[in-house]
Design an enzyme around this catalytic site. Structure first.
Site, short mmCIF file in Angstrom:
data_model
loop_
_atom_site.label_atom_id
_atom_site.label_comp_id
_atom_site.label_asym_id
_atom_site.label_seq_id
_atom_site.Cartn_x
_atom_site.Cartn_y
_atom_site.Cartn_z
N CYS A 2 34.93 37.43 45.32
CA CYS A 2 35.22 37.27 46.73
C CYS A 2 34.22 36.29 47.35
CB CYS A 2 35.14 38.61 47.45
SG CYS A 2 36.20 39.89 46.74
N ARG A 50 38.73 38.18 50.26
CA ARG A 50 38.94 38.96 49.04
C ARG A 50 39.86 38.28 48.04
NH1 ARG A 50 42.04 44.67 47.84
NH2 ARG A 50 40.90 45.17 45.92
N ALA A 52 41.62 39.95 45.02
CA ALA A 52 41.86 41.31 44.55
C ALA A 52 41.98 41.34 43.03
CB ALA A 52 43.13 41.87 45.18
N GLY A 76 31.92 40.06 43.46
CA GLY A 76 31.57 40.21 42.05
C GLY A 76 32.32 41.33 41.37
N GLU A 77 31.81 41.71 40.22
CA GLU A 77 32.38 42.81 39.45
C GLU A 77 31.24 43.63 38.85
OE1 GLU A 77 35.51 43.49 39.42
OE2 GLU A 77 36.32 41.60 40.18
N LEU A 259 38.96 31.13 28.19
CA LEU A 259 38.78 29.69 28.05
C LEU A 259 38.45 29.40 26.60
CD1 LEU A 259 36.60 28.94 31.21
CD2 LEU A 259 39.07 28.86 30.99
N SER A 371 34.69 33.22 29.91
CA SER A 371 34.13 31.91 29.56
C SER A 371 32.87 32.09 28.72
CB SER A 371 33.81 31.12 30.83
OG SER A 371 33.07 29.95 30.52
N GLY A 372 32.62 31.12 27.84
CA GLY A 372 31.46 31.16 26.97
C GLY A 372 30.19 30.62 27.58
#
Length: 605
Positions: A2, A50, A52, A76-77, A259, A371-372
């Site tokens: 977000c 947001r 979602a 974030g998460e 990715l 992603s790496g």
């Protein structure tokens, strides 16, 4: 993911300034295309946009405590929110939603600012506590999610991006000579944010603002700990950590992807994701005709496309190759969107514009992608980790290793500015400060001591710049990119692994290769590191020259910084004779042109 923003003023009634908060929040609409929300109190105004991903109907923000005394805006998460929710429920907290946002809020109510130490994830959040009339700004350990602030006479402005702060009339748009040092030096100085008086909340840090002032403290830093595991145990531990991390990061209530570049890092994540998802979506980027006409350079020995196809077939992914051409990449509106997304004229050119287009294509099919990013910093993958001159140089190793991007970045500037900017001195000062922060083990000397320094520099400096790039380009398209190699448990463990183990087979990223080779075809396991691709079509250079000529012909504010004579010489060259440094310089000229036009900075030098 977000976007968050806000304003705290201890001498004003912000309930009368809702319109300004709305403008600040609107600047972050790309970061949060699904919903917008604000909460305005007399001393604090918080805004949220947001995207979602978890608990789509229940995670709306700003989010208040049950008594309305505490408000959270969060980006974030948190990957361990299920475990934390269980623990908090056992402590008497009752949850109204299934979101990780509410877990962070409950965690603050239970543990105060110490909640940050319990979170496994990528986050930047603000908590306004009406009981104590104070604001907390908190950022994740590695700096995956951005967060900026500018202290005011009676409080603070903050936002996920500088543009949110700049939307407030109190914000200064000034750029001084000191601001340019880091823009050109590219050392990722802690807290730097380009604009005068604006700062970045440093990774692993909490900023508290109250009526009496502000203070910061660090809740996490890289610590030096003796590594006692043998090689087999180390490889097994890396494998276990990666497996757990990818499993955690594939929790979402929206479509997900990975990715895939065909290199070791992204291929390893793809293989790990395939153990969780039956048919993962994978995405790659390439350029028209590049596979057939690929020319090796100082960083890239092989083209990506063949390796991508092999990995996709190996794991059985649902793969999409996003193929771009020079015409798309040189669209001025695309460059303007990219410069506007990052708020900084770095001049990376097609490395940024192609990433933006890749993310936009992924967003049409997925909301989340793995992603790496940061595997090279964690495991020692860059060529300069293995280049004697760069390793022994008395500076940042990525600046000591010669390539097109790493050239004289002052070349395009007006001579009077070049004469006043001591970039070498600035870089030297930053290097001294950076290495002074490294702790060593007793008896650690020689190569091990030096490689600890280099690993520390990458994990506390270079990776932050790359994570910022990934965040800005992805969030500008409404895509959440997760970075499993930034899990702090993995970072801590591998950082303290001796270099002799990180390089045990004489190759880059030995530990990662050994931990994931069972998931990958031999061709990828044995592939030499190849960075993100860049377009090789000479028509791209011709288009750059034409656009720089247009800037010269107009009334551009870029020439407050740019040397017009340098630009004229670059335009006059035959396209086939344009070198990497000149091409990079033209990219910088065009980025500066758009940046000045978008932000209208006030130069104070």
């Amino acid at each position: 993911m977000c976007g968050i923003t806000g304003w705290v003023s201890y001498d004003s009634d912000l309930t009368q300034r809702r319109d300004i908060l709305d403008e600040m929040t609107a600047t972050l609409s790309d970061r949060g295309p699904d919903a917008a929300g604000t909460r305005v109190r007399p001393r604090a105004a918080l805004g949220h946009r947001r995207l979602a991903v978890i608990d789509l109907p229940g995670g709306t923000q700003p989010m208040d405590s049950a008594d309305g005394q505490v408000t959270l805006v969060y980006s974030g998460e948190v990957y361990n929110f299920t475990e934390l929710r269980t623990e908090l429920s056992g402590r008497g907290h009752r949850f109204r939603t299934g979101s990780d946002t509410e877990v962070v809020l409950a965690g603050y109510l239970e543990w105060g600012e110490a909640v940050a130490e319990r979170l496994n994830g990528i986050f930047a959040f603000a908590v306004w506590d009406d009981r104590s009339q104070r604001l907390l700004l908190v950022r994740d350990r590695l700096g995956v999610k951005p967060l900026y602030y500018q202290l005011t006479r009676d409080g603070v402005l903050f936002g996920s991006e500088p543009k949110a702060i700049l939307a407030n009339p109190l914000a200064r748009r000034e750029v001084g000579l000191d601001c340019l040092h880091e823009l050109l030096g590219q050392t990722k100085a802690p807290g730097w944010a380009l604009w005068e008086d604006m700062r970045e909340v440093e990774p692993g840090t909490v900023l508290m603002v109250s009526a009496t002032g502000s203070r910061t403290w660090t809740y996490w830093r890289l610590e030096t700990i003796e590594h006692t595991d043998d090689l087999d145990t180390t490889v097994a531990t890396v494998r276990e950590l990666l497996t757990d991390t990818v499993r955690r990061q594939l929790v979402a209530h929206v479509p997900q992807g990975v990715l895939l570049s065909g290199g070791l890092d992204s291929s390893a994540l793809t293989g790990l994701a395939a153990e969780v998802l039956p048919r993962p979506r994978t995405f790659s980027v390439d350029f028209s005709g590049q596979e057939q006409e690929f020319r090796p350079d100082e960083l890239r020995a092989t083209a990506d496309a063949g390796f991508v196809r092999e990995v996709a077939a190996w794991v059985g992914s649902d793969h999409r190759a996003v193929v771009l051409d020079a015409r798309q990449l040189t669209d001025p509106s695309l460059r303007r969107a990219v410069v506007g997304a990052w708020d900084i004229p770095l001049g990376l050119g097609d490395i940024n514009t192609s990433l933006y287009l890749l993310f936009r294509a992924i967003r049409a099919e997925s909301t989340v992608a793995l992603s790496g990013e940061s595997a090279d910093e964690v495991f020692g993958g860059y060529p300069w980790f293995h280049h004697d001159a760069a390793v022994s140089a008395d500076t940042f190793p990525w600046l000591a290793f010669s390539h097109a991007i790493n050239t004289d970045r002052t070349a395009v500037l007006r001579k009077d500015l070049r004469d006043r900017l001591d970039i070498e001195g600035y870089v030297a000062d930053q290097y001294s400060a950076a290495i002074s922060a490294v702790d060593h083990l007793d008896g650690e000397d020689g190569l091990e001591r030096r490689m600890r320094v280099i690993c520390h520099l990458h994990l506390t400096r270079l990776v932050r710049a790359l994570l910022d790039r990934k965040d800005r380009m992805s969030m500008a398209t409404g895509l959440e990119v997760r970075v499993p190699f930034c899990d702090h448990r993995l970072v801590e463990y591998v950082y303290n692994t001796p270099w002799s183990m990180k390089n045990f087979d004489g190759r880059e990223k030995s530990l990662l290769r050994a931990a994931t080779r069972h998931l990958l075809p031999d061709s990828v396991v044995n592939r030499v590191k190849s960075p993100y691709p860049t377009v090789q079509d000479t028509s791209y250079v011709t288009a750059l020259q034409r656009q720089v000529a247009d800037v010269l012909a107009g009334d551009s504010g870029a020439f407050a910084l740019v040397d017009a004579e340098w630009a004229r010489r670059a335009v006059a060259l035959d396209a086939a004779a344009v070198t990497g440094p000149v091409r990079q310089g033209m990219e910088r000229v065009l980025d500066i042109h758009h940046w000045v036009d978008i932000h209208r900075p006030v130069f104070t030098f």
